[in-house]
Design an enzyme around this catalytic site. Structure first.
Site, mmCIF file in Angstrom:
data_model
loop_
_atom_site.group_PDB
_atom_site.id
_atom_site.type_symbol
_atom_site.label_atom_id
_atom_site.label_comp_id
_atom_site.label_asym_id
_atom_site.label_seq_id
_atom_site.Cartn_x
_atom_site.Cartn_y
_atom_site.Cartn_z
ATOM 1 N N SER A 1 0.634 -1.270 0.504
ATOM 2 C CA SER A 1 -0.132 -0.090 -0.026
ATOM 3 C C SER A 1 0.850 1.343 -0.292
ATOM 4 C CB SER A 1 -0.915 -0.166 1.202
ATOM 5 O OG SER A 1 -1.317 1.465 1.300
ATOM 6 N N LYS B 1 2.514 -2.972 6.264
ATOM 7 C CA LYS B 1 2.525 -2.786 5.398
ATOM 8 C C LYS B 1 4.040 -2.468 4.800
ATOM 9 C CE LYS B 1 -1.587 -3.811 3.015
ATOM 10 N NZ LYS B 1 -1.182 -4.688 2.058
ATOM 11 N N TYR C 1 -1.590 -0.544 10.843
ATOM 12 C CA TYR C 1 -2.162 -0.883 8.702
ATOM 13 C C TYR C 1 -0.644 -0.237 8.316
ATOM 14 C CZ TYR C 1 -3.554 -0.460 4.703
ATOM 15 O OH TYR C 1 -3.638 -1.011 3.169
#
Ligand SMILES: NC(=O)c1ccc[n+]([C@@H]2O[C@H](COP(=O)([O-])OP(=O)(O)OC[C@H]3O[C@@H](n4cnc5c(N)ncnc54)[C@H](O)[C@@H]3O)[C@@H](O)[C@H]2O)c1
Length: 284
Positions: free
Chosen positions: A170, A187, A183
């Site tokens: 991401s 990533k 998150y």
């Protein structure tokens, strides 16, 4: 490509350009033929994973689609037809992954491609993230791609299969923003994991790459944008130089290229597909 015709010479040049484009397209399409491939796609019940499954099916692949959303993954497989098998499993359960991959291998024959797409992205301020949420995000987004790739690669090596793995990262791996400490870390981890696995698997003829999407208009993202996430979504979209969200199919296309012989000299690469989102400040 658009042509503005000034005279006959330009007209001829335009036809040649068009012919060249058609030729290039046909060469690319023949290398995007997956009729000899079996690809395992995680997170295929919705969004980007579903788009990847659909694109691979159109390109002739046999598919094993994995997700913990039983209805969703069966729906994706049913839409594709007999070339797709749905498997239900929770990838946050590390102990279950090897058995799941074994099941996929037994059902669909040697797996030549793996797409680690399943992921979760809760939005919680850093000061409120508890241990359970941290663990669930890291287990799903980082540990699962590692265990899936390890399990598939062991079987590929044993069966002497040369294969390709694509991890979905991401833009949050490099662009910090509030609400995604776990998150973003997961990533960023996926990107370095991609490079480390690429080095160890290269001698076995297995390539490992990552695609890092920016803001993609999946059903989940757009549902959030229509409700509580409206302000955040508009702020993000406003700073995308291309001026819009990406579509799931625009990520799926890149994933197919990275899986295919068109990317035969790429391993350990991270391909950013974010409409320029992480370039900098688009305007003052
Ligand atoms: N949509 C975006 O804007 C965006 C941007 C950058 C990266 N990504 C990444 O793309 C990937 C796909 O995201 P999406 O937007 O399509 O999300 P989505 O929620 O639409 O789809 C994710 C899928 O993963 C499945 N999944 C989640 N946890 C799982 C688990 N433990 N076991 C099995 N399946 C599980 C879900 O059921 C769902 O079908 C994710 O890795 C996400 O981080 C998405």
């Amino acid at each position: 490509m658009q042509c503005i015709l000034v005279d006959e010479g330009a007209k001829f040049q335009c036809r040649l350009t068009r012919l060249f484009e058609v030729l290039l397209y046909s060469v690319a399409m023949s290398e995007l033929d997956f009729s000899n491939d079996t690809v395992l796609v995680s997170g295929a019940a919705a969004g980007i994973g579903r788009a990847i499954g659909n694109r691979l099916a159109d390109a002739g692949a046999q598919l094993v689609l994995v997700d913990f959303d039983a209805d969703g993954v069966r729906q994706t497989a049913d839409t594709i037809g007999s070339s797709a098998t749905a498997l239900v499993g929770d990838l946050a359960d590390g102990e279950a992954i090897d058995a799941l991959v074994g099941q996929a291998w037994d059902k669909a024959g040697p797996i030549t491609g793996l797409v680690n797409c399943a992921g979760i992205f809760p939005n919680t301020p850093m000061l409120d993230v508890d241990v359970d949420e941290w663990t669930r995000v890291l287990d799903t987004n980082l540990r699962a791609p590692f265990l899936m790739t390890q399990s598939v690669a062991k079987r590929m090596i044993e069966a002497d299969v040369k294969g390709s793995v694509v991890n979905i990262s991401s833009s949050a791996a490099t662009l910090a923003r509030p609400g995604v400490p776990h998150y973003g870390a997961s990533k960023a981890g996926v990107q370095q994991l991609t490079r480390n696995m690429a080095i160890e698997l290269a001698p076995h003829g297995i390539r490992v790459n990552a695609v890092a999407p920016g803001l993609i208009a999946t059903e989940r993202v757009m549902a959030k944008a229509a409700g509580a996430g409206k302000v955040e979504h508009e702020a993000k979209t406003a700073r995308i130089p291309l001026g819009r969200e990406g579509q799931p199919d625009e990520i799926a296309g890149l994933v197919l290229v990275m899986l295919s012989p068109l990317a035969s000299y790429c391993t350990g690469s991270v391909l950013l597909a974010d409409g320029g989102f992480t370039l900098g400040i688009p305007r003052y």
